[in-house]
Design a protein around this motif. Structure first.
Motif, PDB file in Angstrom:
ATOM      1  N   TYR A 146      -0.060  -7.064 -31.897  1.00 26.50           N
ATOM      2  CA  TYR A 146       0.328  -7.092 -30.384  1.00 26.50           C
ATOM      3  C   TYR A 146       1.799  -7.017 -29.979  1.00 26.50           C
ATOM      4  N   LYS A 147       1.727  -8.265 -30.806  1.00 30.64           N
ATOM      5  CA  LYS A 147       3.272  -8.729 -30.355  1.00 30.64           C
ATOM      6  C   LYS A 147       4.891  -8.583 -30.571  1.00 30.64           C
ATOM      7  N   ASN A 195       5.426 -10.614 -21.294  1.00 28.60           N
ATOM      8  CA  ASN A 195       4.391 -10.931 -21.720  1.00 28.60           C
ATOM      9  C   ASN A 195       3.841  -9.373 -22.763  1.00 28.60           C
ATOM     10  N   PRO A 196       3.966  -9.852 -23.801  1.00 26.06           N
ATOM     11  CA  PRO A 196       3.738  -9.196 -24.949  1.00 26.06           C
ATOM     12  C   PRO A 196       2.046  -7.822 -24.580  1.00 26.06           C
ATOM     13  N   TYR A 197       1.325  -7.900 -23.684  1.00 25.56           N
ATOM     14  CA  TYR A 197       0.294  -7.611 -23.182  1.00 25.56           C
ATOM     15  C   TYR A 197       0.628  -6.573 -23.262  1.00 25.56           C
ATOM     16  N   LEU A 198       1.999  -6.077 -22.449  1.00 23.64           N
ATOM     17  CA  LEU A 198       2.367  -5.743 -21.816  1.00 23.64           C
ATOM     18  C   LEU A 198       2.130  -4.369 -22.130  1.00 23.64           C
ATOM     19  N   VAL A 199       2.648  -4.487 -23.429  1.00 22.63           N
ATOM     20  CA  VAL A 199       2.117  -3.345 -24.693  1.00 22.63           C
ATOM     21  C   VAL A 199       1.073  -2.923 -24.359  1.00 22.63           C
ATOM     22  N   ALA A 250      -8.564  -5.373 -17.646  1.00 26.27           N
ATOM     23  CA  ALA A 250      -8.594  -4.731 -18.817  1.00 26.27           C
ATOM     24  C   ALA A 250      -7.531  -4.777 -20.184  1.00 26.27           C
ATOM     25  N   LEU A 251      -6.090  -5.251 -19.556  1.00 20.89           N
ATOM     26  CA  LEU A 251      -5.364  -5.006 -20.860  1.00 20.89           C
ATOM     27  C   LEU A 251      -5.632  -6.125 -20.973  1.00 20.89           C
ATOM     28  N   LEU A 252      -5.220  -7.885 -20.254  1.00 16.93           N
ATOM     29  CA  LEU A 252      -5.410  -9.220 -21.199  1.00 16.93           C
ATOM     30  C   LEU A 252      -6.769  -9.072 -21.583  1.00 16.93           C
ATOM     31  N   PRO A 253      -6.509 -10.044 -22.840  1.00 20.79           N
ATOM     32  CA  PRO A 253      -7.953 -10.868 -23.176  1.00 20.79           C
ATOM     33  C   PRO A 253      -8.740 -11.799 -22.310  1.00 20.79           C
ATOM     34  N   ASP A 254      -7.611 -12.476 -21.435  1.00 15.48           N
ATOM     35  CA  ASP A 254      -8.358 -13.060 -20.724  1.00 15.48           C
ATOM     36  C   ASP A 254      -8.133 -13.317 -19.447  1.00 15.48           C
ATOM     37  N   ALA A 255      -8.880 -13.413 -18.226  1.00 14.17           N
ATOM     38  CA  ALA A 255      -8.181 -13.007 -17.264  1.00 14.17           C
ATOM     39  C   ALA A 255      -7.339 -14.082 -16.742  1.00 14.17           C
ATOM     40  N   PHE A 256      -6.303 -14.139 -15.872  1.00 17.11           N
ATOM     41  CA  PHE A 256      -5.156 -14.777 -15.486  1.00 17.11           C
ATOM     42  C   PHE A 256      -6.357 -15.961 -15.228  1.00 17.11           C
TER      43      PHE A 256
END
Length: 256
Positions: A146-147, A195-199, A250-256
Motif C-alpha cells: 500500500y505504501k 496517509n498511505p492508507y488513503l490509497v 474499512a480503510l484503516l488497518p486498525d481503528a483511529f
C-alpha cells in the motif's frame, strides 16, 4: 469546528466533560500548536473527543465552546458507535475483503516456501505470497505494498490537482506517513504529508485530501478564505469528505 474563546491561564492538558441529554460526554483538552485563539473540536472514529486550544485558554471558555457543539458531537459519537458494532478485527487470511482505490478485492494468501514474498493485484484479487502463513507477515507485506502504491499514485494526483491550485507557485514536497488521526496535513513551510492508507479510497477522496492541503498553503487555518478556495476547486467537497469519513474503519488497518 473553530470557535473563538477568551484566553486566560490554565492547564495545558486535562480531561473534561459535560452532560448532553442522557449522555455524559467526556473530552480531552490538549494544547493546540500554532494556536490562533480558537478551539478545534474533533470526534474520532474510536469515539475519542478532543478539544485543541491555546495553552493559556480558560477551561470554562473551552467547556462552553465544546458544549455549544454538543448536538454535533453527540451525533458523531452515535454514528461512529454504529460503525463499531459491525467492525471486526482483520485476520489477514484468504477470503477477507480489502480496499484499493475505492474497490474491494478478495485477499488470497499463498504459502510458497520457494517463491519471493510479496503482493500482486491479479484478476480482482490481492494475492500475497509468503514462505509460511503468518498474520503479522501478511499484514506487513500488504502495508509495504500500500505504501509503494500510495507513493506513486499520490504523486500523480498531486500533479493533477496542482493544475487547479493556481495559488501554488512551486510543487510542494510530498511525504508519505502513517498517521492515526489524519488523512493528510500541511506544514507551515508547505510540505504535504499524506496517509498511505488513503490509497484505499476512491480517487475523488484522494483528490479532496490533496486539495484540502493545497488550500492550506494559501491559508493555514480553516478560515473563510480557506473554504472559499475549497468551494472553488471542489464545489461538492463536503459530500466527498463525508464519504471518506464514513469509510474510515474499512480503510484503516486498525481503528483511529
Amino acid at each position: 469546528m473553530n470557535v473563538p474563546i477568551k484566553p486566560r491561564s490554565t492547564k495545558a492538558s486535562e480531561t473534561m466533560g459535560f452532560r448532553y441529554g442522557d449522555e455524559q460526554i467526556t473530552f480531552k483538552r490538549v494544547k493546540r500548536p500554532q494556536a490562533t485563539g480558537k478551539v478545534l473540536i474533533k470526534v474520532y472514529p474510536d469515539c475519542r473527543v478532543v478539544a485543541s486550544a491555546p495553552e493559556d485558554a480558560d477551561s470554562e471558555a473551552i467547556l462552553w465552546a465544546v458544549k455549544k457543539r454538543g448536538r454535533w458531537i453527540y451525533e458523531q459519537l452515535r454514528d461512529f458507535r454504529k460503525q463499531l458494532e459491525f467492525t471486526s478485527p482483520r485476520q489477514y487470511i484468504s477470503g477477507e475483503s480489502h480496499y484499493y482505490l475505492g474497490k474491494q478485492y478478495l485477499l488470497k494468501v499463498i504459502e510458497a516456501p520457494e517463491q519471493v514474498q510479496g503482493v500482486k493485484l491479479l484478476r480482482g484479487k490481492l494475492e500475497v505470497s509468503v514462505r509460511a502463513k503468518s498474520t503479522e507477515k501478511v499484514k506487513a507485506l500488504l502495508t509495504d505494498w500500500y505504501k509503494a502504491r500510495a507513493k506513486e499514485i499520490f504523486a500523480k494526483r498531486l500533479d493533477a490537482m496542482l493544475e487547479q491550485a493556481l495559488w501554488v507557485e512551486e510543487r510542494p514536497q510530498l511525504r508519505i506517513l502513517t498517521m492515526q488521526t489524519q488523512w493528510g496535513s500541511c506544514s507551515p513551510n508547505g510540505r504535504i504529508t499524506l496517509n498511505p492508507y488513503l490509497v484505499k479510497a476512491h480517487r475523488d477522496c484522494i483528490d479532496y485530501v490533496i486539495l484540502h492541503e493545497l488550500c492550506h498553503i494559501a491559508e493555514h487555518n480553516h478560515s473563510e478564505r480557506f473554504y472559499r478556495l475549497m468551494n472553488q476547486v471542489m464545489p461538492k467537497w463536503e459530500k466527498t469528505k463525508e464519504r471518506l469519513d464514513s469509510m474510515a474503519f474499512a480503510l484503516l488497518p486498525d481503528a483511529f
